[in-house]
Design an enzyme around this catalytic site. Sequence first.
Site, PDB file in Angstrom:
ATOM      1  N   HIS A  25      48.750  38.175  36.011  1.00 44.75           N
ATOM      2  CA  HIS A  25      48.009  39.183  35.244  1.00 44.75           C
ATOM      3  C   HIS A  25      48.870  40.430  35.138  1.00 44.75           C
ATOM      4  CE1 HIS A  25      43.886  41.407  34.620  1.00 44.75           C
ATOM      5  NE2 HIS A  25      44.862  41.941  33.904  1.00 44.75           N
ATOM      6  N   HIS A  27      50.335  42.900  31.772  1.00 41.88           N
ATOM      7  CA  HIS A  27      50.460  43.159  30.326  1.00 41.88           C
ATOM      8  C   HIS A  27      51.853  43.711  30.113  1.00 41.88           C
ATOM      9  CE1 HIS A  27      46.034  42.901  29.740  1.00 41.88           C
ATOM     10  NE2 HIS A  27      46.046  43.271  31.010  1.00 41.88           N
ATOM     11  N   HIS A 205      39.744  38.587  30.239  1.00 40.42           N
ATOM     12  CA  HIS A 205      39.296  39.675  31.113  1.00 40.42           C
ATOM     13  C   HIS A 205      37.769  39.659  31.104  1.00 40.42           C
ATOM     14  CE1 HIS A 205      43.387  41.040  30.774  1.00 40.42           C
ATOM     15  NE2 HIS A 205      43.161  42.209  31.340  1.00 40.42           N
ATOM     16  N   GLU A 208      35.601  43.399  34.791  1.00 39.36           N
ATOM     17  CA  GLU A 208      36.468  44.495  35.265  1.00 39.36           C
ATOM     18  C   GLU A 208      35.563  45.735  35.388  1.00 39.36           C
ATOM     19  OE1 GLU A 208      39.563  45.675  32.519  1.00 39.36           O
ATOM     20  OE2 GLU A 208      40.563  46.958  33.997  1.00 39.36           O
ATOM     21  N   ASP A 286      48.748  44.114  36.729  1.00 39.01           N
ATOM     22  CA  ASP A 286      48.061  44.555  35.505  1.00 39.01           C
ATOM     23  C   ASP A 286      48.992  45.384  34.602  1.00 39.01           C
ATOM     24  OD1 ASP A 286      45.923  44.546  33.775  1.00 39.01           O
ATOM     25  OD2 ASP A 286      44.718  46.009  34.871  1.00 39.01           O
ATOM     26  N   ASP A 287      49.105  46.678  34.863  1.00 42.65           N
ATOM     27  CA  ASP A 287      49.938  47.585  34.053  1.00 42.65           C
ATOM     28  C   ASP A 287      50.751  48.451  35.014  1.00 42.65           C
ATOM     29  OD1 ASP A 287      48.758  47.103  31.240  1.00 42.65           O
ATOM     30  OD2 ASP A 287      46.999  47.453  32.500  1.00 42.65           O
TER      31      ASP A 287
HETATM   32  N1  ADE Z   1      44.969  45.980  28.493  1.00 43.17           N
HETATM   33  C1  ADE Z   1      45.916  46.390  29.342  1.00 43.17           C
HETATM   34  N2  ADE Z   1      45.390  46.560  30.567  1.00 43.17           N
HETATM   35  C2  ADE Z   1      44.078  46.246  30.491  1.00 43.17           C
HETATM   36  C3  ADE Z   1      43.014  46.204  31.408  1.00 43.17           C
HETATM   37  N3  ADE Z   1      43.164  46.548  32.693  1.00 43.17           N
HETATM   38  N4  ADE Z   1      41.795  45.843  30.961  1.00 43.17           N
HETATM   39  C4  ADE Z   1      41.615  45.514  29.699  1.00 43.17           C
HETATM   40  N5  ADE Z   1      42.590  45.527  28.783  1.00 43.17           N
HETATM   41  C5  ADE Z   1      43.813  45.883  29.174  1.00 43.17           C
HETATM   42 ZN    ZN Z   2      44.561  43.348  32.435  1.00 43.49          ZN
END
Ligand code: ADE
Ligand code: ZN
Length: 346
Positions: A25, A27, A205, A208, A286-287
């Site tokens: 996971h 992006h 997703h 969350e 994630d990011d």
């Molecule tokens: N796009 C990038 N990060 C995300 C996240 N945590 N939740 C939903 N969309 C995303």
């Molecule tokens: Zn994500």
Amino acid sequence: MRSIPNVPSDRLPELLRRMPKAELHVHIEGTLEPELIFALARRNSVRLPYEDVEELRRAYDFTNLQSFLDIYYAGASVLFTERDFEDMARAYLERAAADNVVHAEIFFDPQTHTARGVSMETVINGLHRACCNARDDQGVDASLILCFLRHLSEEQAFETLEQALPLRDKFIGVGLDSSEVGHPPEKFARVFARCRELGLHLVAHAGEEGPPEYVWTALDLLKVERIDHGVQSAKDPALLRRLAKDRIPLTVCPLSNLKLRVFPDLATHNIGQLLHAGLVATINSDDPAYFGGYMNDNFLQTFAATGLTAPQAFQLAVNSFEASFVSSTTKRHYREMLEGTFASFV
Ligand code: ADE
Ligand code: ZN
């Protein structure tokens, strides 16, 4: 492996760093570090609304998912050429390899780019080249998952799928991301049904910020194989039983949850509860460029805050391989690598 060696807490960080793991996971647009955003802006003559890297970093003060997404989409607007996409993915894969990530399944958001006039070929070919090179250069096995933006329409998702199909052999599956609340999975039931017919892997997703109901519908209507995040599932004991029984993995992202205020602090994160309930839970970044940490930062900070121990480290790494979309032979190979690391850790 019969039993996991007892590891003193002062040596646990080293074990967490050293153990091989899969990241499921991440992006790719969320791996764009401010320095690379500025370098690409310069290369492509894009004027950013920030003076410098420090000012951009100071803007990374999020209150919820949407406050992050606004900045994340703005950051991605510096990407134009195949070389830009390749450079971004190469930087991530080098960083992941340093954390002993041996396998990565990487999300990308094509609609963020095609809406700006960048072609689907540019996006996918650039990312795919970086994945191919990572095998030789870093020894990381990487593949791509195309995500539909859920705040956009079903029709736009179908158009995106059409544009991507000529490049079908360069991605392994589809996902669903962006603003969750108000955009339930059922909005994309027909798109996912078509992707399923095409033999693509399916993830989404769910849970969350959104309710457990979104996890149920992602499972029952989209028929996904994994849930991304899914931490809100803990509010619904019947859902936890379902996830455990069907061995549906959750790709949990602790530092993301902290930065987007899903949990007030890491000590109250429910990753331990999810593991205890028998779920195939995994840890992911994630990011990472926005949330202050790559894979090992997520592992180290989560273990330090929650008191998880070596057997749970082993379980999380095993889960990451089990939850991946590689063959059973490759899963066995990764598990043997992992057992070797634990057996030789003294
Ligand atoms: N796009 C990038 N990060 C995300 C996240 N945590 N939740 C939903 N969309 C995303
Ligand atoms: Zn994500």
